[in-house]
Write an enzyme that holds these catalytic residues in place. Structure first.
Site, PDB file in Angstrom:
ATOM      1  N   HIS A 103      56.205  72.095  45.146  1.00 28.53           N
ATOM      2  CA  HIS A 103      55.781  72.575  43.833  1.00 28.53           C
ATOM      3  C   HIS A 103      54.754  73.696  43.985  1.00 28.53           C
ATOM      4  CE1 HIS A 103      52.608  69.707  44.948  1.00 28.53           C
ATOM      5  NE2 HIS A 103      51.814  70.348  44.107  1.00 28.53           N
ATOM      6  N   ASP A 105      51.239  75.159  41.609  1.00 28.72           N
ATOM      7  CA  ASP A 105      50.316  74.689  40.574  1.00 28.72           C
ATOM      8  C   ASP A 105      50.295  75.681  39.416  1.00 28.72           C
ATOM      9  OD1 ASP A 105      49.695  72.509  42.183  1.00 28.72           O
ATOM     10  OD2 ASP A 105      48.051  73.570  43.177  1.00 28.72           O
ATOM     11  N   HIS A 161      54.003  74.441  47.961  1.00 24.38           N
ATOM     12  CA  HIS A 161      53.442  73.460  48.885  1.00 24.38           C
ATOM     13  C   HIS A 161      53.949  72.060  48.571  1.00 24.38           C
ATOM     14  CE1 HIS A 161      50.691  73.837  45.440  1.00 24.38           C
ATOM     15  NE2 HIS A 161      50.309  72.585  45.662  1.00 24.38           N
ATOM     16  N   ARG A 173      46.041  58.204  53.346  1.00 23.74           N
ATOM     17  CA  ARG A 173      45.328  59.441  53.084  1.00 23.74           C
ATOM     18  C   ARG A 173      44.860  59.495  51.641  1.00 23.74           C
ATOM     19  NH1 ARG A 173      48.571  60.723  57.299  1.00 23.74           N
ATOM     20  NH2 ARG A 173      47.728  62.256  58.775  1.00 23.74           N
TER      21      ARG A 173
END
Length: 247
Positions: A103, A105, A161, A173
């Site tokens: 995607h 942003d 990304h 994470r």
């Protein structure tokens, strides 16, 4: 998702989990405001530099510099490792466990704090392949967003990304991701949207990839649209499976 003290009518107030200590809630409440202050400083510098290079109009520079308007949000992502049958286990070497799919942003800037060890889960698509972004202690990763690319006519990039578990790595994470936006009254202009669509057709990307950018679905637009109204509509329409029209 966490919002700071300046919350727009389109964003619900924070709802804390039961048992969260008061001091922890206070620290989390303060974090979006600290990141917002940093994002405004960064946006101001970008606006001035872009305007000096004729990448921004005077209005776009103002919209970037004065951004926020309570639209911004901090999201805390906790990624769990591959666990077959809900049991602890190491991911196969060839596993493609994608925590966040490909995607871009939608806003002006995204500030990312990777609270993790090892190789890191964030990957940026560059030169025909995904490249892993290793965490640096005490550092932020800062990505440009779709709006920044839109008004700079492609000069400032909104990188494609994703977040993926490194093969063979069984670590959990956590990432703190702050999304910053231009001023809500910033206008999305039909000519800029058409130019962005042409750039998408020529852009290098993984084969067959479909993802939802800021201006997907606006090809019909004949007059400028306010950014805040469009953003609220985009969030309301988020789906797990994009339509073909979002290519």
């Amino acid at each position: 998702s966490l919002a700071g003290g300046k919350i727009s009518s389109g964003i619900a107030p924070n709802s804390w989990p039961p048992g969260l200590a008061v001091e922890d809630a206070a620290a989390l409440e303060a974090l979006p405001e600290a990141l917002r202050s940093l994002a405004i400083r960064l946006s101001s510098g970008i606006a001035e530099e872009a305007k000096s290079r004729d990448l921004f109009s005077a209005q776009d520079a103002s919209d970037c510099r004065e951004g926020g308007d309570g639209l911004e949000v901090l999201r805390v992502f906790h990624y769990l490792p591959y666990e077959p049958h809900r049991c602890s286990g190491r991911a196969p070497q060839d596993a493609e466990l994608v925590w966040s799919s490909d995607h871009t942003d939608w806003g002006s800037l995204t500030l990312i704090a990777q609270v993790e060890r090892g190789a890191g889960g964030l990957e940026l698509f560059r030169d025909g392949e995904y490249r892993r972004v290793r965490p640096v202690p005490g550092a932020l990763v800062i990505n440009g967003g779709d709006w920044l690319e839109l008004v700079s006519h492609g000069a400032l990039k909104s990188p494609l990304h994703r977040v993926r578990q490194p093969p063979g790595d069984d670590a959990e994470r956590t990432a703190f991701v702050y999304f910053h936006y231009p001023v809500g009254s910033a206008l999305l202009r039909p000519d800029d949207i058409a130019a962005a669509a042409k750039r998408r057709e020529l852009a290098e990307r993984p084969p067959g990839l479909v993802f939802n950018t800021l201006t997907n679905g606006l090809d019909h637009l004949r007059k400028p649209l306010a950014f805040d109204a469009h953003l609220v509509s985009k969030w309301a329409g988020v789906r797990s499976e994009p339509k073909k029209s979002e290519l």
